[in-house]
Design a protein around this motif. Structure first.
Motif, short mmCIF file in Angstrom:
data_model
loop_
_atom_site.label_atom_id
_atom_site.label_comp_id
_atom_site.label_asym_id
_atom_site.label_seq_id
_atom_site.Cartn_x
_atom_site.Cartn_y
_atom_site.Cartn_z
N TYR A 169 -40.41 -41.40 0.05
CA TYR A 169 -41.72 -42.04 -0.05
C TYR A 169 -42.83 -41.05 0.27
O TYR A 169 -42.71 -40.25 1.21
CB TYR A 169 -41.80 -43.24 0.90
N HIS A 172 -43.97 -46.06 -7.81
CA HIS A 172 -42.86 -46.93 -7.45
C HIS A 172 -43.26 -47.59 -6.13
O HIS A 172 -43.41 -46.92 -5.10
CB HIS A 172 -41.57 -46.12 -7.28
N GLU A 216 -39.20 -52.79 -5.89
CA GLU A 216 -37.99 -52.83 -5.07
C GLU A 216 -38.27 -53.57 -3.76
O GLU A 216 -39.36 -53.47 -3.19
CB GLU A 216 -37.54 -51.40 -4.77
N THR A 269 -38.52 -43.08 7.79
CA THR A 269 -38.66 -42.61 6.41
C THR A 269 -38.98 -41.13 6.33
O THR A 269 -38.75 -40.50 5.29
CB THR A 269 -39.78 -43.37 5.68
N ARG A 317 -44.42 -42.62 -4.75
CA ARG A 317 -43.52 -43.61 -4.17
C ARG A 317 -44.14 -44.17 -2.89
O ARG A 317 -44.50 -43.40 -1.98
CB ARG A 317 -42.14 -43.02 -3.89
N HIS A 354 -35.25 -42.19 -0.54
CA HIS A 354 -36.27 -42.68 -1.45
C HIS A 354 -37.49 -41.74 -1.55
O HIS A 354 -38.29 -41.86 -2.46
CB HIS A 354 -36.75 -44.07 -1.03
#
Length: 353
Positions: free
Chosen positions: A97, A39, A60, A116, A9, A95
């Motif tokens: 990442y 992703h 996204e 993040t 990700r 998410h």
């Protein structure tokens, strides 16, 4: 520098400005070449989101709610602001990442990267203290690469991507294309048209209004419809130019950003100053004539159909600090005849002429 942790990700952070989002869009195919199954998300401000949301190679688009936060700040709604920041942090962390790229290198983008909590955060030319919020800070050699998006190309290579994988990646959506075609048709545009992009953020980057009008007249005389594009803030100046040239189609402020991209994509030619719309012409492989003076973001658009007019004067590029006291000599070098000659060469498929 390569990470031993599998990258599943990825988040690219480039919040603004529109031109830089266009020039950094080559990160999408470069990352896709490195991590075909990952992703890939992009964090940006709402104004730039239309440039990204139609791209099928991007999974996204995440919006940084800058305007909302500013409103709460001005209203002194501290608790509400803190709640929204915490919710945004929770969203980013959910998410999970593996790799975050701060491609803006400012404090605001660095803070977004830090929120993040990703195990690998890479900052490009990190400044304003944002280097403290990333794990790796990289800085390309100054002026070593004169191609469009040079610093972002450097970031892609740093990650291990082949140089050839970096290609500006600006997609056109079906609905914006239909909107652009409808707007052009409603203004009587039937055949070949030339997009004019006179507007940008600083006066020293502008060409002169009377010259735009004269150029538009010359194009009309050659059977080409000049179509002027720009944002809502440019309407007043656009109106002055349009008054000087009956037949010039003025769509400034009349198209959404993604519809403007679509209008650019179907043009026979684009002529513009250092502004996002001009970079979009190159990204869409439209014959493009760029007029650079106080700024020179690149000398090579990595696109044979783009020609850059730029004269290296003793004072150029002055960027934000012009010394000419409003004469804008660098832009005055570009006469209508000179611009028209370069435009005709592009239209005839001979940009080197």
């Amino acid at each position: 520098m390569m990470s031993a942790v599998p990258v599943r990700r990825i988040l690219v952070i480039r919040l603004s400005a529109l031109g830089d989002v266009v020039m950094s869009s080559g990160l999408i195919p470069a990352l896709r070449s490195l991590y075909p199954d990952a992703h890939i998300a992009w964090l940006t401000q709402s104004a730039a989101a239309p440039l990204l949301r139609h791209n099928p190679r991007l999974d996204e688009v995440v919006i940084w709610p800058r305007e909302r936060w500013q409103s709460l700040w001005k209203q002194r709604q501290w608790r509400a602001l803190w709640r929204e920041i915490r919710a945004f942090r929770a969203l980013l962390r959910s998410h999970q990442y593996d790799l975050v790229l701060d491609a803006q290198g400012l404090l605001k983008s660095g803070l977004c990267a830090w929120l993040t909590n990703a195990p690998r955060r890479v900052g490009l030319i990190s400044r304003e203290g944002s280097h403290l919020l990333v794990h790796e800070r990289i800085e390309p050699p100054a002026d070593a690469d004169v191609r469009i998006g040079a610093e972002y190309r450097f970031l892609a290579r740093y990650l291990g991507a082949q140089d050839s994988s970096y290609v500006l990646d600006l997609a056109v959506g079906a609905e914006p294309l239909a909107q652009a075609r409808q707007a052009l048709s409603a203004h009587g545009v039937r055949g070949a048209y030339v997009v004019l992009c006179p507007f940008t953020t600083r006066p020293q980057k502008h060409w002169f209004e009377d010259r735009w009008a004269a150029l538009a007249g010359e194009l009309l005389g050659r059977g080409l419809t000049p179509v002027m594009l720009g944002g809502p803030d440019d309407r007043e100046a656009a109106g002055r130019i349009a008054l000087q040239c009956p037949g010039l189609v003025n769509l400034v402020g009349g198209l959404k950003l993604d519809a403007s991209v679509a209008a650019v994509s179907e043009a026979a030619l684009l002529i513009g100053v250092d502004t996002g719309l001009t970079h979009m012409g190159s990204a869409r492989a439209v014959p493009t004539l760029a007029l650079f003076g106080s700024t020179r973001p690149y000398l090579d658009a990595a696109q044979p159909s783009t020609v850059i007019l730029y004269d290296q004067l003793s004072c150029s590029p002055c960027r934000r600090h012009p010394t000419c006291e409003g004469a804008f000599t660098c832009m005055r070098q570009f006469t209508v005849a000179r611009v028209l000659l370069a435009a005709e060469a592009l239209l005839q498929g001979d940009p080197s002429r």
